[in-house]
Write a protein that holds these residues in place. Structure first.
Motif, PDB file in Angstrom:
ATOM      1  N   GLY A   1      18.557  41.202  80.870  1.00  0.00           N
ATOM      2  CA  GLY A   1      17.693  40.854  79.748  1.00  0.00           C
ATOM      3  C   GLY A   1      18.287  39.760  78.885  1.00  0.00           C
ATOM      4  N   ALA A   2      18.949  38.797  79.522  1.00  0.00           N
ATOM      5  CA  ALA A   2      19.691  37.768  78.805  1.00  0.00           C
ATOM      6  C   ALA A   2      18.792  36.713  78.181  1.00  0.00           C
ATOM      7  CB  ALA A   2      20.686  37.100  79.753  1.00  0.00           C
ATOM      8  N   THR A   3      19.312  36.092  77.125  1.00  0.00           N
ATOM      9  CA  THR A   3      18.658  34.957  76.470  1.00  0.00           C
ATOM     10  C   THR A   3      19.645  33.801  76.443  1.00  0.00           C
ATOM     11  OG1 THR A   3      17.230  36.328  75.068  1.00  0.00           O
ATOM     12  CG2 THR A   3      17.699  34.087  74.302  1.00  0.00           C
ATOM     13  N   GLY A   4      19.205  32.623  76.875  1.00  0.00           N
ATOM     14  CA  GLY A   4      20.071  31.461  76.868  1.00  0.00           C
ATOM     15  C   GLY A   4      19.639  30.446  77.906  1.00  0.00           C
ATOM     16  N   ALA A   5      20.512  29.488  78.213  1.00  0.00           N
ATOM     17  CA  ALA A   5      20.194  28.396  79.130  1.00  0.00           C
ATOM     18  C   ALA A   5      21.174  28.390  80.296  1.00  0.00           C
ATOM     19  CB  ALA A   5      20.253  27.054  78.406  1.00  0.00           C
ATOM     20  N   LEU A   6      20.635  28.423  81.517  1.00  0.00           N
ATOM     21  CA  LEU A   6      21.433  28.388  82.740  1.00  0.00           C
ATOM     22  C   LEU A   6      21.304  27.005  83.365  1.00  0.00           C
ATOM     23  CD1 LEU A   6      23.123  30.044  84.862  1.00  0.00           C
ATOM     24  CD2 LEU A   6      20.945  30.368  86.071  1.00  0.00           C
ATOM     25  N   SER A   7      22.415  26.284  83.470  1.00  0.00           N
ATOM     26  CA  SER A   7      22.412  24.923  84.005  1.00  0.00           C
ATOM     27  C   SER A   7      22.839  24.929  85.463  1.00  0.00           C
ATOM     28  CB  SER A   7      23.379  24.033  83.206  1.00  0.00           C
ATOM     29  OG  SER A   7      22.992  23.959  81.856  1.00  0.00           O
ATOM     30  N   GLY A   8      22.011  24.307  86.311  1.00  0.00           N
ATOM     31  CA  GLY A   8      22.336  24.141  87.714  1.00  0.00           C
ATOM     32  C   GLY A   8      22.507  22.678  88.047  1.00  0.00           C
ATOM     33  N   GLU A   9      22.600  22.365  89.339  1.00  0.00           N
ATOM     34  CA  GLU A   9      22.836  20.993  89.762  1.00  0.00           C
ATOM     35  C   GLU A   9      21.675  20.075  89.418  1.00  0.00           C
ATOM     36  OE1 GLU A   9      25.503  18.252  91.328  1.00  0.00           O
ATOM     37  OE2 GLU A   9      25.772  20.397  91.005  1.00  0.00           O
ATOM     38  N   ARG A  10      20.447  20.593  89.486  1.00  0.00           N
ATOM     39  CA  ARG A  10      19.273  19.732  89.293  1.00  0.00           C
ATOM     40  C   ARG A  10      18.330  20.204  88.202  1.00  0.00           C
ATOM     41  NH1 ARG A  10      17.110  17.657  95.198  1.00  0.00           N
ATOM     42  NH2 ARG A  10      18.992  16.528  95.815  1.00  0.00           N
ATOM     43  N   GLY A  11      18.771  21.101  87.339  1.00  0.00           N
ATOM     44  CA  GLY A  11      17.877  21.532  86.287  1.00  0.00           C
ATOM     45  C   GLY A  11      18.482  22.597  85.400  1.00  0.00           C
ATOM     46  N   VAL A  12      17.763  22.918  84.336  1.00  0.00           N
ATOM     47  CA  VAL A  12      18.200  23.914  83.357  1.00  0.00           C
ATOM     48  C   VAL A  12      17.089  24.926  83.165  1.00  0.00           C
ATOM     49  CG1 VAL A  12      19.042  24.312  81.016  1.00  0.00           C
ATOM     50  CG2 VAL A  12      19.566  22.155  82.170  1.00  0.00           C
ATOM     51  N   PHE A  13      17.432  26.215  83.273  1.00  0.00           N
ATOM     52  CA  PHE A  13      16.495  27.309  83.052  1.00  0.00           C
ATOM     53  C   PHE A  13      16.753  27.915  81.676  1.00  0.00           C
ATOM     54  CE2 PHE A  13      16.791  26.899  87.592  1.00  0.00           C
ATOM     55  CZ  PHE A  13      15.529  27.226  88.072  1.00  0.00           C
ATOM     56  N   TYR A  14      15.687  28.049  80.885  1.00  0.00           N
ATOM     57  CA  TYR A  14      15.783  28.706  79.587  1.00  0.00           C
ATOM     58  C   TYR A  14      15.170  30.093  79.700  1.00  0.00           C
ATOM     59  CZ  TYR A  14      17.079  24.195  77.605  1.00  0.00           C
ATOM     60  OH  TYR A  14      17.723  23.020  77.328  1.00  0.00           O
ATOM     61  N   LEU A  15      15.944  31.102  79.278  1.00  0.00           N
ATOM     62  CA  LEU A  15      15.486  32.478  79.377  1.00  0.00           C
ATOM     63  C   LEU A  15      15.420  33.132  78.001  1.00  0.00           C
ATOM     64  CD1 LEU A  15      17.761  32.010  81.940  1.00  0.00           C
ATOM     65  CD2 LEU A  15      16.553  34.063  82.659  1.00  0.00           C
ATOM     66  N   ALA A  16      14.497  34.066  77.859  1.00  0.00           N
ATOM     67  CA  ALA A  16      14.400  34.904  76.672  1.00  0.00           C
ATOM     68  C   ALA A  16      14.154  36.324  77.142  1.00  0.00           C
ATOM     69  CB  ALA A  16      13.265  34.440  75.759  1.00  0.00           C
ATOM     70  N   ALA A  17      15.057  37.232  76.777  1.00  0.00           N
ATOM     71  CA  ALA A  17      14.965  38.629  77.194  1.00  0.00           C
ATOM     72  C   ALA A  17      14.818  38.760  78.710  1.00  0.00           C
ATOM     73  CB  ALA A  17      13.805  39.317  76.472  1.00  0.00           C
ATOM     74  N   GLY A  18      15.527  37.917  79.441  1.00  0.00           N
ATOM     75  CA  GLY A  18      15.535  38.018  80.896  1.00  0.00           C
ATOM     76  C   GLY A  18      14.373  37.377  81.613  1.00  0.00           C
ATOM     77  N   ARG A  19      13.489  36.702  80.895  1.00  0.00           N
ATOM     78  CA  ARG A  19      12.343  36.028  81.509  1.00  0.00           C
ATOM     79  C   ARG A  19      12.456  34.523  81.288  1.00  0.00           C
ATOM     80  NH1 ARG A  19       7.680  39.448  82.316  1.00  0.00           N
ATOM     81  NH2 ARG A  19       6.283  37.739  81.741  1.00  0.00           N
ATOM     82  N   VAL A  20      11.919  33.750  82.222  1.00  0.00           N
ATOM     83  CA  VAL A  20      11.990  32.287  82.136  1.00  0.00           C
ATOM     84  C   VAL A  20      10.919  31.794  81.162  1.00  0.00           C
ATOM     85  CG1 VAL A  20      11.838  30.116  83.404  1.00  0.00           C
ATOM     86  CG2 VAL A  20      12.820  32.147  84.514  1.00  0.00           C
ATOM     87  N   VAL A  21      11.346  31.025  80.166  1.00  0.00           N
ATOM     88  CA  VAL A  21      10.400  30.478  79.199  1.00  0.00           C
ATOM     89  C   VAL A  21      10.231  28.971  79.347  1.00  0.00           C
ATOM     90  CG1 VAL A  21      10.690  32.313  77.513  1.00  0.00           C
ATOM     91  CG2 VAL A  21      12.209  30.324  77.427  1.00  0.00           C
ATOM     92  N   HIS A  22      11.164  28.315  80.011  1.00  0.00           N
ATOM     93  CA  HIS A  22      11.011  26.882  80.267  1.00  0.00           C
ATOM     94  C   HIS A  22      12.043  26.454  81.310  1.00  0.00           C
ATOM     95  CE1 HIS A  22       9.050  23.137  79.249  1.00  0.00           C
ATOM     96  NE2 HIS A  22      10.215  22.533  79.225  1.00  0.00           N
ATOM     97  N   VAL A  23      11.740  25.369  82.018  1.00  0.00           N
ATOM     98  CA  VAL A  23      12.688  24.783  82.966  1.00  0.00           C
ATOM     99  C   VAL A  23      12.621  23.269  82.803  1.00  0.00           C
ATOM    100  CG1 VAL A  23      13.479  24.659  85.352  1.00  0.00           C
ATOM    101  CG2 VAL A  23      12.152  26.654  84.596  1.00  0.00           C
ATOM    102  N   GLU A  24      13.769  22.628  82.794  1.00  0.00           N
ATOM    103  CA  GLU A  24      13.850  21.171  82.727  1.00  0.00           C
ATOM    104  C   GLU A  24      14.517  20.630  83.980  1.00  0.00           C
ATOM    105  OE1 GLU A  24      16.041  20.132  79.263  1.00  0.00           O
ATOM    106  OE2 GLU A  24      14.254  19.947  78.014  1.00  0.00           O
TER     107      GLU A  24
END
Length: 260
Positions: A22-45
């Motif tokens: 149920g994490a909240t924060g931003a996960l950065s990968g090689e080709r993009g960034v996933f933003y999560l709130a309470a374990g769900r994806v709220v945006h991807v760049e």
């Protein structure tokens, strides 16, 4: 909730672990960034997809000054989307359609070459704000479905990210309208993201047409041109220079926006 970040073998696996916590924060990968709130994806760049603002403006759904006014006024408070709706500049439904389409388009690229995630920033939020959240499993599953479909159309994923050129003598006549519009934008310099932005079209649908054009022998990877004054070849367009997710941080629409 305290999140213990531990890198997994793939970004998808890291997303799954963060969802379970149920994490909240931003996960950065090689080709993009996933933003999560309470374990769900709220945006991807991703640097490989046009940003929400560019698509809304070029489609005529939103005036450019309205977009930048919202970004300047509420970007730091992560409420750009809410400001656009509350000000009457954009309907809530139109924002949701654009946001979800952008999310899935960016997630495709962020998971296309699914290596180990770089880092997780607990508590980080996106400037757009939460428009609608999506389960991690849905995002990962849709990205896999798209990858499989595109592979069946044409198995070379470099078409998705490299500059493309038309084959000699290629014309747009006789092609389906959308495919012809996509082909008309192929100029030896533009990538799929550039073409999608120019047409104010969903990146995924642009990829479908480009892979079909490649399968028909109408487009190919543009030749690498040495920098001016140098005899050396330019870097591989699918190499490290193309993998920087911070190179163009604002790029993304959903199924209904393709008609705009």
């Amino acid at each position: 909730m305290t999140t213990t970040w531990a890198a997994h073998d793939t970004t998808a696996a890291s997303l799954g672990a963060l969802a379970a916590e149920g994490a909240t924060g931003a996960l950065s990968g090689e080709r993009g960034v996933f933003y999560l709130a309470a374990g769900r994806v709220v945006h991807v760049e991703s640097a490989y997809t046009p940003d929400v603002g560019a698509l809304l403006i070029r489609s005529g759904a939103l005036a450019e000054d309205g977009w930048w006014e919202a970004v300047e006024a509420d970007g730091a408070r992560h409420r750009v989307g809410r400001r656009l709706v509350d000000s009457g500049r954009l309907a809530a439904g139109a924002l949701e359609v654009c946001h979800l389409g952008a999310l899935f388009d960016a997630a495709y690229f962020a998971l296309a070459d699914d290596g180990r995630a770089h880092r997780f920033r607990p508590g980080a939020a996106h400037w757009l704000g939460t428009v609608r959240s999506v389960p991690v499993d849905t995002v990962v599953g849709e990205s896999r479905r798209r990858r499989d479909l595109l592979h069946r159309l044409w198995p070379d994923p470099r078409v998705d990210v490299a500059p493309l050129a038309r084959m000699p003598g290629t014309v747009t006549t006789g092609l389906p309208p959308r495919r012809g519009r996509v082909l008309a934008e192929v100029d030896g310099v533009r990538t799929s993201a550039d073409i999608a932005a120019a047409l104010a079209c969903r990146t995924y649908h642009t990829l479908v047409e480009l892979r079909r054009l490649a399968a028909d022998g109408l487009v190919t990877l543009a030749p690498r041109v040495p920098p001016q004054g140098s005899s050396k070849e330019a870097p591989d367009p699918c190499g490290a220079a193309w993998d920087d997710p911070d190179a163009a941080l604002l790029r993304r629409l959903r199924d209904a926006l393709e008609a705009l």
